[in-house]
Design a protein around this motif. Structure first.
Motif, PDB file in Angstrom:
ATOM      1  N   GLU A   2       0.843  -1.197   0.000  1.00  0.00           N
ATOM      2  CA  GLU A   2       0.000   0.000   0.000  1.00  0.00           C
ATOM      3  C   GLU A   2       0.876   1.244   0.000  1.00  0.00           C
ATOM      4  O   GLU A   2       1.859   1.342   0.731  1.00  0.00           O
ATOM      5  N   SER A   4       0.598   5.778  -0.469  1.00  0.00           N
ATOM      6  CA  SER A   4      -0.353   6.895  -0.406  1.00  0.00           C
ATOM      7  C   SER A   4       0.369   8.229  -0.558  1.00  0.00           C
ATOM      8  O   SER A   4       1.561   8.362  -0.238  1.00  0.00           O
ATOM      9  N   VAL A  13      -4.715   6.655  -2.450  1.00  0.00           N
ATOM     10  CA  VAL A  13      -4.207   5.396  -1.903  1.00  0.00           C
ATOM     11  C   VAL A  13      -4.084   4.384  -3.029  1.00  0.00           C
ATOM     12  O   VAL A  13      -5.029   4.186  -3.804  1.00  0.00           O
ATOM     13  N   LYS A  15      -3.012   0.336  -3.900  1.00  0.00           N
ATOM     14  CA  LYS A  15      -2.737  -1.007  -3.391  1.00  0.00           C
ATOM     15  C   LYS A  15      -2.348  -1.908  -4.556  1.00  0.00           C
ATOM     16  O   LYS A  15      -2.997  -1.880  -5.602  1.00  0.00           O
ATOM     17  N   THR A  16      -1.300  -2.686  -4.368  1.00  0.00           N
ATOM     18  CA  THR A  16      -0.830  -3.591  -5.418  1.00  0.00           C
ATOM     19  C   THR A  16      -0.645  -4.998  -4.853  1.00  0.00           C
ATOM     20  O   THR A  16      -0.526  -5.185  -3.637  1.00  0.00           O
ATOM     21  N   GLU A  18      -2.687  -7.545  -4.776  1.00  0.00           N
ATOM     22  CA  GLU A  18      -3.842  -8.223  -4.183  1.00  0.00           C
ATOM     23  C   GLU A  18      -4.823  -8.740  -5.229  1.00  0.00           C
ATOM     24  O   GLU A  18      -5.343  -9.847  -5.115  1.00  0.00           O
ATOM     25  N   CYS A  27      -3.335  -2.647 -10.195  1.00  0.00           N
ATOM     26  CA  CYS A  27      -3.381  -1.904  -8.942  1.00  0.00           C
ATOM     27  C   CYS A  27      -4.813  -1.479  -8.662  1.00  0.00           C
ATOM     28  O   CYS A  27      -5.659  -1.448  -9.561  1.00  0.00           O
ATOM     29  N   GLN A  30      -7.583   4.439  -4.946  1.00  0.00           N
ATOM     30  CA  GLN A  30      -8.733   5.026  -4.248  1.00  0.00           C
ATOM     31  C   GLN A  30      -8.467   6.499  -3.965  1.00  0.00           C
ATOM     32  O   GLN A  30      -7.396   6.876  -3.495  1.00  0.00           O
ATOM     33  N   THR A  35     -13.114   4.277  -6.159  1.00  0.00           N
ATOM     34  CA  THR A  35     -12.096   3.228  -6.273  1.00  0.00           C
ATOM     35  C   THR A  35     -12.110   2.625  -7.669  1.00  0.00           C
ATOM     36  O   THR A  35     -13.178   2.309  -8.202  1.00  0.00           O
TER      37      THR A  35
END
Length: 717
Positions: A2, A4, A13, A15-16, A18, A27, A30, A35
């Motif tokens: 994560e 930011s 934000v 996130k990668t 996942e 990715c 958000q 999102t």
């Protein structure tokens, strides 16, 4: 992982690792609670193509907004809404210049909106997702770049206020809504819609927005440095030994060099010997040059496949020489000055029966716009991921194959047509009259009849002419122009350039730009810019805006020769509309049980009736007579009666104690037997019969709204 950072007033934000793990890069981004899932996949090489196969798909999902599609029969997402197509095009136009154009491996970017918060537009979030996916993937791309939205507001202070990545509510109050993509010192994509702002305001807002881009780019670079894959080479994946591959590449290089030498010797004879005024002349000249190249290579015993590739390379070389001629000698392919617009011809009113027409020709580009004015109920209903509402002004752009001299399949509306429709529509939006002053639904269709250079801007001009021809009271006429660029780049950026006005065919090649501007002679209403460079400087933007002002004024002068002012009357074929207000409590009376009353009015008067919740009523009819009948009917139904008013009514029903008389549509009053005559009346039928016309006066309106009448006026029997 994560990551930011803060953009504007909110946190971004990322996130990668996942979701979507099999993609080349993925990715989740958000911003606020909006999102987006971004993915990019590198496909196999396709040697049959002569272009780079990049596709950007922006997917709106109704679940993201907690909605189910409004259609009764189709609940899943089908064809993307125009706004989704426009977002995909915006992202495509920004990232495409940073790919190597010789690449033939498919690159597909899919941006899926997972949730929206009704405050933050998902388009910029999707753009960040696309840039991050490309940066962390193995795909060769000369990024990162980023983008930001900047809105300009009128403020009480001397300086205008600018907000970065504003909310929907803030955007609705702005006078300029601008998206800038690139870095702090070079811009690769620009979009704007505005309400009559100056070029200085556009320029300063662009600079302010761009000054914040490097912070976002550093953020993306930091993600790339931590989790990014090693970039691959774009050479062919054909399995062969190094020696075979080197030998093949050496052969290609030799043929390419020979081709360049031949073109360099012959280009003046074929392309620059005379000013070539038409596209066909230029096409013929290039075909002649290609034939010459083929002839010389054949004499040198070069094989067919290599000669074919050499022939394809001729166009690239011609683009280069056209650009060089501008840079070195200010010499354009058709002999115009750098800031000169091609010859313009304008006509109006060329079709019978339709509500208004405008024919705009600029050089070999020709557009016919036809306007249709309709009832308010003909508005377009919007049912998208975030938007549910209506749209009363529409511009549609069609680009049939014959306009470029081609014969190809005609299928669905292309992304390009949707994009050009929107650009001209946004350019006119600021001058379309408000609904309370002109209550018509307005649809303009621009048919491109011939295309060679910015048919979208020609459609904006033709659409304005059609509006004026129809008698639409637009606030100001606007026109549009495409500004181009001839440039040379090195590793540090553009090393020299010339800005050119009104580009066409060979002037829109490598090192160029397409800077489209719509507006009045000195105010701007919409902009769309993309480039075939790695990014243009602010000096270029400033100069392009100056060229745009000058060109638009010239074009508006030519348009005024065809029609100096909006016609003072609507065409006789335009339906008549009357807008007025009624007491909202009376709406149910007009509609009636199950719509019985309103449907009867519509049927008998041959009118269309639209009623808003605030009591605003729109009545649309083909003739003044039918309009008056519908208006009188509704006024009768909704009128407020007063004691003492007199009417001539029709006897509708007779009872033992009196008769009911219709005094207005939907309103009956009772004449008691004692109120029928000064003399004693034993039975009402002694005085009146059903269907009789009698004069009556209101004597009482009780608490339940019942009307009591008297016939004792001296004029009845």
């Amino acid at each position: 992982m994560e990551f930011s950072t803060k953009i504007g007033e909110k946190e971004l934000v990322v996130k990668t690792g996942e979701l979507a793990k099999r993609a080349s890069g993925s990715c989740v981004v958000q911003y606020g609670e909006t999102t987006v899932l971004g993915t990019v996949v590198l496909g196999e090489e396709n040697k049959e193509l002569n272009y780079f196969p990049l596709s950007v798909e922006y997917e709106e999902k109704f679940y993201a907004a907690g909605r189910i599609k409004g259609s009764r029969f189709i609940k899943r997402e089908t064809r993307p809404a125009d706004e989704a197509v426009l977002t995909g095009r915006m992202i495509d136009r920004a990232i495409r210049p940073l790919f190597d154009g010789s690449m033939r491996r498919n690159v597909q970017i899919i941006l899926t909106v997972l949730s929206v918060d009704e405050e933050n537009d998902a388009d910029m979030v999707a753009f960040y997702a696309a840039c991050i996916c490309l940066s962390i993937s193995e795909i060769p791309w000369q990024g990162p770049i980023s983008g930001i939205r900047a809105c300009l507001f009128n403020s009480d202070s001397e300086e205008n206020q600018i907000i970065l990545n504003p909310t929907y509510e803030e955007r609705a109050k702005s006078i300029l809504d601008l998206v800038v993509c690139g870095t702090s010192d070079r811009v690769v994509m620009l979009e704007a819609v505005s309400d009559h702002v100056s070029k200085e305001q556009v320029f300063e807002t662009t600079k302010f927005a761009a000054s914040h881009l490097d912070e976002i780019n550093k953020f993306i670079t930091s993600i790339q440095s931590k989790i990014g894959k090693e970039k691959i080479s774009i050479v062919s994946h054909k399995k062969s030994s190094d020696s075979e591959e080197n030998e093949e590449e050496d052969a290609k290089a030799k043929v390419k060099k020979m081709t360049e030498e031949i073109v360099n010797q012959e280009v003046d004879n074929y392309i620059f010997k005379d000013f070539l005024k038409t596209r066909q002349q230029r096409v013929d000249a290039i075909e002649g040059l290609k034939a010459k190249v083929d002839e010389v290579l054949l004499e040198k015993q070069i094989g067919k496949d290599k000669r074919k590739r050499a022939s394809e390379h001729v166009y690239e070389l011609v683009y280069k020489y056209v650009s060089t001629a501008i840079l070195d000698n200010n010499r354009r392919i058709d002999g115009r000055q750098l800031d000169e617009v091609r010859k313009i011809d304008c006509q109006v009113g060329i079709l019978p029966r339709v509500h208004g027409t405008g024919l705009f020709s600029r050089g070999e580009t020709q557009v016919l716009s036809i306007i249709t004015l309709g009832a308010p109920g003909l508005e377009q209903y919007l049912d998208t991921m975030e938007e549910v509402g209506k749209k009363r002004f529409m511009h549609h752009y069609n680009f049939p194959p014959f306009c470029t001299g081609e014969a190809r399949h005609m299928r669905f509306t292309s992304r390009r047509e949707i994009g050009h429709s929107s650009l001209a529509e946004k350019g006119m939006q600021a001058v379309v009259p408000a609904e309370d002053k002109f209550p018509y639904t307005i649809r303009i269709v621009s048919e491109v009849l011939s295309s060679n250079g910015s048919s979208s801007m020609a459609s904006a001009c033709a659409a304005v002419l059609a509006s004026m021809d129809a008698g639409v009271p637009i606030k100001n006429p606007v026109s549009g122009i495409a500004i181009g660029l001839a440039s040379e780049e090195n590793d540090k950026g553009i090393k020299r350039y010339k800005v050119i006005t009104d580009i066409q065919d060979l002037e829109d090649g490598p090192g160029g730009m397409d800077f489209k501007v719509v507006g009045t002679k000195d105010k701007i209403t919409s902009i769309q810019m993309d480039t075939k460079t790695k990014g243009i400087t602010f000096d270029i933007i400033k100069e392009a805006l100056e060229h745009g002002d000058k060109a638009r004024e010239s074009i508006l002068n030519d348009m005024a020769k065809a029609l100096p002012e909006t016609r003072d009357k609507l065409a006789t074929s335009v339906p008549k509309i009357k807008m007025f207000k009624i007491n909202p409590d009376k709406i149910r009376v007009v509609i009636g049980a199950g719509g019985k009353t309103i449907n009867k009015i519509i049927e008998e008067t041959e009118s269309e009736i639209d009623i808003e919740q605030d009591g605003t009523v729109f009545v649309t009819s083909k003739t003044d007579e039918s309009l008056k009948r519908a208006l009188d009917w509704i006024n009768d139904i909704t009128r407020e009666f007063k004691v003492g008013e007199e009417f001539t009514g029709e006897v509708m029903k007779i009872l033992d104690f009196g008769a009911f008389v219709n005094i207005a549509h939907g309103h009956d009053g009772l004449v008691h037997v004692s109120k029928m005559s000064d003399k004693h009346v034993k039975h009402p039928e002694d005085i009146v019969k059903i269907g009789d016309k009698v004069k009556v006066k209101i004597t009482e309106i009780d608490r339940q709204g019942r009307i009591n009448l008297t016939m004792k006026l001296g004029g009845n029997k």
